[in-house]
Design a protein around this motif. Structure first.
Motif, PDB file in Angstrom:
ATOM      1  N   VAL A  25     -41.764 -27.305  16.011  1.00  0.00           N
ATOM      2  CA  VAL A  25     -42.919 -26.568  15.508  1.00  0.00           C
ATOM      3  C   VAL A  25     -42.553 -25.860  14.212  1.00  0.00           C
ATOM      4  O   VAL A  25     -43.344 -25.833  13.262  1.00  0.00           O
ATOM      5  CB  VAL A  25     -43.425 -25.570  16.569  1.00  0.00           C
ATOM      6  N   GLU A  26     -41.333 -25.315  14.143  1.00  0.00           N
ATOM      7  CA  GLU A  26     -40.916 -24.611  12.928  1.00  0.00           C
ATOM      8  C   GLU A  26     -40.899 -25.555  11.731  1.00  0.00           C
ATOM      9  O   GLU A  26     -41.400 -25.218  10.646  1.00  0.00           O
ATOM     10  CB  GLU A  26     -39.529 -23.993  13.127  1.00  0.00           C
ATOM     11  N   GLU A  27     -40.334 -26.753  11.920  1.00  0.00           N
ATOM     12  CA  GLU A  27     -40.323 -27.730  10.841  1.00  0.00           C
ATOM     13  C   GLU A  27     -41.746 -28.153  10.499  1.00  0.00           C
ATOM     14  O   GLU A  27     -42.105 -28.312   9.325  1.00  0.00           O
ATOM     15  CB  GLU A  27     -39.494 -28.957  11.229  1.00  0.00           C
ATOM     16  N   GLY A  28     -42.576 -28.332  11.520  1.00  0.00           N
ATOM     17  CA  GLY A  28     -43.960 -28.724  11.287  1.00  0.00           C
ATOM     18  C   GLY A  28     -44.721 -27.702  10.471  1.00  0.00           C
ATOM     19  O   GLY A  28     -45.466 -28.043   9.539  1.00  0.00           O
ATOM     20  N   LEU A  29     -44.535 -26.419  10.787  1.00  0.00           N
ATOM     21  CA  LEU A  29     -45.205 -25.370  10.012  1.00  0.00           C
ATOM     22  C   LEU A  29     -44.717 -25.353   8.569  1.00  0.00           C
ATOM     23  O   LEU A  29     -45.504 -25.154   7.638  1.00  0.00           O
ATOM     24  CB  LEU A  29     -44.973 -23.999  10.659  1.00  0.00           C
ATOM     25  N   ALA A  30     -43.416 -25.579   8.387  1.00  0.00           N
ATOM     26  CA  ALA A  30     -42.872 -25.615   7.020  1.00  0.00           C
ATOM     27  C   ALA A  30     -43.474 -26.776   6.237  1.00  0.00           C
ATOM     28  O   ALA A  30     -43.853 -26.620   5.064  1.00  0.00           O
ATOM     29  CB  ALA A  30     -41.350 -25.717   7.064  1.00  0.00           C
ATOM     30  N   LEU A  31     -43.575 -27.947   6.869  1.00  0.00           N
ATOM     31  CA  LEU A  31     -44.160 -29.108   6.200  1.00  0.00           C
ATOM     32  C   LEU A  31     -45.644 -28.885   5.903  1.00  0.00           C
ATOM     33  O   LEU A  31     -46.135 -29.229   4.818  1.00  0.00           O
ATOM     34  CB  LEU A  31     -43.983 -30.354   7.062  1.00  0.00           C
ATOM     35  N   ALA A  32     -46.367 -28.301   6.857  1.00  0.00           N
ATOM     36  CA  ALA A  32     -47.793 -28.043   6.653  1.00  0.00           C
ATOM     37  C   ALA A  32     -48.003 -27.003   5.556  1.00  0.00           C
ATOM     38  O   ALA A  32     -48.905 -27.136   4.721  1.00  0.00           O
ATOM     39  CB  ALA A  32     -48.433 -27.581   7.958  1.00  0.00           C
ATOM     40  N   SER A  33     -47.161 -25.973   5.537  1.00  0.00           N
ATOM     41  CA  SER A  33     -47.276 -24.950   4.498  1.00  0.00           C
ATOM     42  C   SER A  33     -46.984 -25.524   3.118  1.00  0.00           C
ATOM     43  O   SER A  33     -47.676 -25.216   2.140  1.00  0.00           O
ATOM     44  CB  SER A  33     -46.324 -23.783   4.792  1.00  0.00           C
ATOM     45  N   ALA A  34     -45.967 -26.393   3.040  1.00  0.00           N
ATOM     46  CA  ALA A  34     -45.654 -27.038   1.761  1.00  0.00           C
ATOM     47  C   ALA A  34     -46.810 -27.928   1.312  1.00  0.00           C
ATOM     48  O   ALA A  34     -47.162 -27.961   0.118  1.00  0.00           O
ATOM     49  CB  ALA A  34     -44.369 -27.861   1.893  1.00  0.00           C
ATOM     50  N   ALA A  35     -47.433 -28.632   2.253  1.00  0.00           N
ATOM     51  CA  ALA A  35     -48.575 -29.481   1.914  1.00  0.00           C
ATOM     52  C   ALA A  35     -49.755 -28.638   1.435  1.00  0.00           C
ATOM     53  O   ALA A  35     -50.475 -29.028   0.505  1.00  0.00           O
ATOM     54  CB  ALA A  35     -48.981 -30.324   3.126  1.00  0.00           C
ATOM     55  N   ALA A  36     -49.953 -27.470   2.054  1.00  0.00           N
ATOM     56  CA  ALA A  36     -51.033 -26.582   1.625  1.00  0.00           C
ATOM     57  C   ALA A  36     -50.801 -26.107   0.195  1.00  0.00           C
ATOM     58  O   ALA A  36     -51.713 -26.132  -0.645  1.00  0.00           O
ATOM     59  CB  ALA A  36     -51.148 -25.392   2.580  1.00  0.00           C
ATOM     60  N   GLU A  37     -49.577 -25.686  -0.094  1.00  0.00           N
ATOM     61  CA  GLU A  37     -49.278 -25.212  -1.434  1.00  0.00           C
ATOM     62  C   GLU A  37     -49.425 -26.323  -2.463  1.00  0.00           C
ATOM     63  O   GLU A  37     -49.949 -26.116  -3.559  1.00  0.00           O
ATOM     64  CB  GLU A  37     -47.867 -24.621  -1.463  1.00  0.00           C
ATOM     65  N   GLU A  38     -48.991 -27.522  -2.086  1.00  0.00           N
ATOM     66  CA  GLU A  38     -49.086 -28.679  -2.981  1.00  0.00           C
ATOM     67  C   GLU A  38     -50.540 -29.001  -3.322  1.00  0.00           C
ATOM     68  O   GLU A  38     -50.859 -29.375  -4.450  1.00  0.00           O
ATOM     69  CB  GLU A  38     -48.426 -29.888  -2.301  1.00  0.00           C
ATOM     70  N   SER A  39     -51.429 -28.842  -2.340  1.00  0.00           N
ATOM     71  CA  SER A  39     -52.831 -29.201  -2.544  1.00  0.00           C
ATOM     72  C   SER A  39     -53.695 -28.029  -3.004  1.00  0.00           C
ATOM     73  O   SER A  39     -54.883 -28.198  -3.246  1.00  0.00           O
ATOM     74  CB  SER A  39     -53.413 -29.781  -1.252  1.00  0.00           C
TER      75      SER A  39
END
Length: 199
Positions: A100-114
């Motif tokens: 879940v921690e890695e998933g949140l990091a990936l989702a947060s990075a995707a949010a910032e990217e978009s």
């Protein structure tokens, strides 16, 4: 840019004991078109985080959910969704996380990217429980229906002294006629509520 806000979104009915049911046998034991449309409006344009069982419960034609980066958490090291070969437009498609921690990091990075300021967690029960302490808001569709279930929503401590404050969106705000309850095309009563974390 500060970290994207984390929101949890789910629909719940209740069982005979009054517990908030979100699933039975890996699926939602109801069909509420209004909630599906609401979910799409809330999450489109933002990354969504889910467990593998939730991913598997999506109809194959909707995987990955369009207009959103789909982040799937699984403990199966060799698991890849069939849809991973078709990532779609930038900021969409699916990526796999081992926690879940890695998933949140990936989702947060995707949010910032978009350019999004929001990440939405969409299940299942274990993922909700793990992310609730980090959540800024919860968007909950309450369904006035008794069902047998095996997956339950996290408990929200709302009201005086609780961590969560009941708000609302449009006609679903507190004070709306009949407490915000509406009747779906399927004849089932429901309402959509937003809980914000107290600061």
């Amino acid at each position: 840019m500060s970290r994207p806000a984390v929101g949890l979104v789910w629909a719940q009915a209740h069982d005979a004991a009054g517990r908030p049911v979100i699933g039975a046998g890996g699926v939602m034991p109801w069909h509420l078109p209004e909630d599906l449309a609401h979910f799409r409006r809330v999450t489109t344009g933002h990354p969504v985080l889910m467990g593998r069982v939730t991913w598997d419960s999506l109809p194959p034609r909707f995987r990955p959910l369009p207009g959103r980066r789909n982040v799937v958490v699984t403990r199966q090291e060799d698991w890849l969704p069939d849809d991973a070969a078709h990532p779609g437009a930038p900021g969409t498609g699916v990526v796999v996380a081992s926690s879940v921690e890695e998933g949140l990091a990936l989702a947060s990075a995707a949010a910032e990217e978009s350019g999004s300021e929001q990440v939405w967690v969409m299940g299942g029960a274990q993922v909700y429980a793990a992310t609730l302490p980090l959540a800024d808001r919860c968007v909950v569709t309450e369904i006035d229906l008794e069902v047998d279930g095996d997956a339950f929503a996290p408990a929200l401590a709302a009201g005086p002294g609780g961590d969560w404050e009941l708000g609302g969106v449009g006609p679903d705000a507190p004070g709306a006629p009949d407490g915000g309850w509406q009747t779906s095309a399927a004849g089932v009563r429901f309402r959509m509520l937003t809980y914000e974390r107290r600061r």
